[in-house]
Design an enzyme around this catalytic site. Sequence first.
Site: not given
Length: 303
Positions: A93, A107, A109, A111, A179, A262-264
Site C-alpha cells: 500500500s 494512492h 494498493n 492485496r 458528506h 491491531g495493526g501498526r
Amino acid sequence: MTALPVSAVRDYLTGLQARIVGALEEAEGGPFRADEWVRPEGGGGLSRLLEGGKLFERAGVLFSHVQGSRLPPSASAHRPELAGRPWEAMGVSMVLHPRNPYVPTTHMNVRMFVAAARPGHEESNVFWFGGGIDLTPYYPFEEDARHFHTVCRDALAPHGADYYPQYKRWCDEYFFLKHRNETRGIGGIFFDDLNAPGFDASFALTRSVGDAFLDSYLPIVEKRRGIAYAERERDFQAYRRGRYVEFNLVFDRGTSFGLQSGGRTESILLSMPPLAQWRYDWQPQAGTPEAELAAYLKPRDWV
C-alpha cells in the site's frame, strides 16, 4: 483442503515494493528510510518512507504480511459466514504526497486476504484479492487525467473488456465523500473480493494493477514538478488535503481494518498528509484556478 500459493504472492509484493521505491528514489534524488517491524499478534512488514523530501513531502510504500486468530469486524461484516476464522493478509500500500501543489497526490494498493479453514470444520480456505490506483490532483490537467486512466484501462484490458468500466465505476463510488458530495479526486480503478476467476487469474489481474503504477504516475510527476508555485498554491493544497484526511478516517475500509486488527498505527496513518487545513464554509472565488477543481470532483468518462 487445497493449500494456496501464498509464497508466490509474497514474493511478487516484496519485489513490487522494491521496484517502486527504486523508481521513486531516482525521482526524488535521495534514499527512502527502511523500517522493518514485527506484529506481536503475528506477522510483520517493511515500511519504506520519506518525509521532508524535495519532491515528496511525505511518501510511504508499505509491505505487510500479518495473521490473526479471528477475522476483525471490518473484514467479516459482508461475509458473516467467515466470522471466527483465522486469517492472513498481505499487500503493498502506498500514498505519495508531493510538495509541489501541481503534482497530484496518488494512492495505490494491491492485496490478498485469506480466511483459513478451521480444524474440525467442513470448510475450505477462502481467498480474495483487491486493490486499485487513484489520483488526487489539486490543480488538475485534463491530459494528465486521460493519461492516468488510459494506463489503468490498458492494464486491465488483457483480462477482459468489462473490467475497466466496472472497476472505474467502483473507484468513483468508493472514493466519494458523501458528506461533501464530491469525489476525492479524479478516480482510477478499485476492486475487492476478487476470486471468481480462480486464484491464478485473480492474482494475474492484481499483478497487472500493481505493475501499472509507475507508468500511470511518474510521467505526470516529471511533467509538473518544475511548475513554479507560491504560498497561495500551498495554502489551497493544505485545504484540499483536509478532504483526504476526512476520507481516510471516515470511509476507508483499509484504515478501519488496520486499526481493528491491531495493526501498526505508525504505518496505517502514514497515508495522512504532513500538513492539512480546515476552514469554515470556505469556497474558492469563481474564475480562479482553485475553483476549476470542482468540475473534476464528479464521476466522468476520461477515455
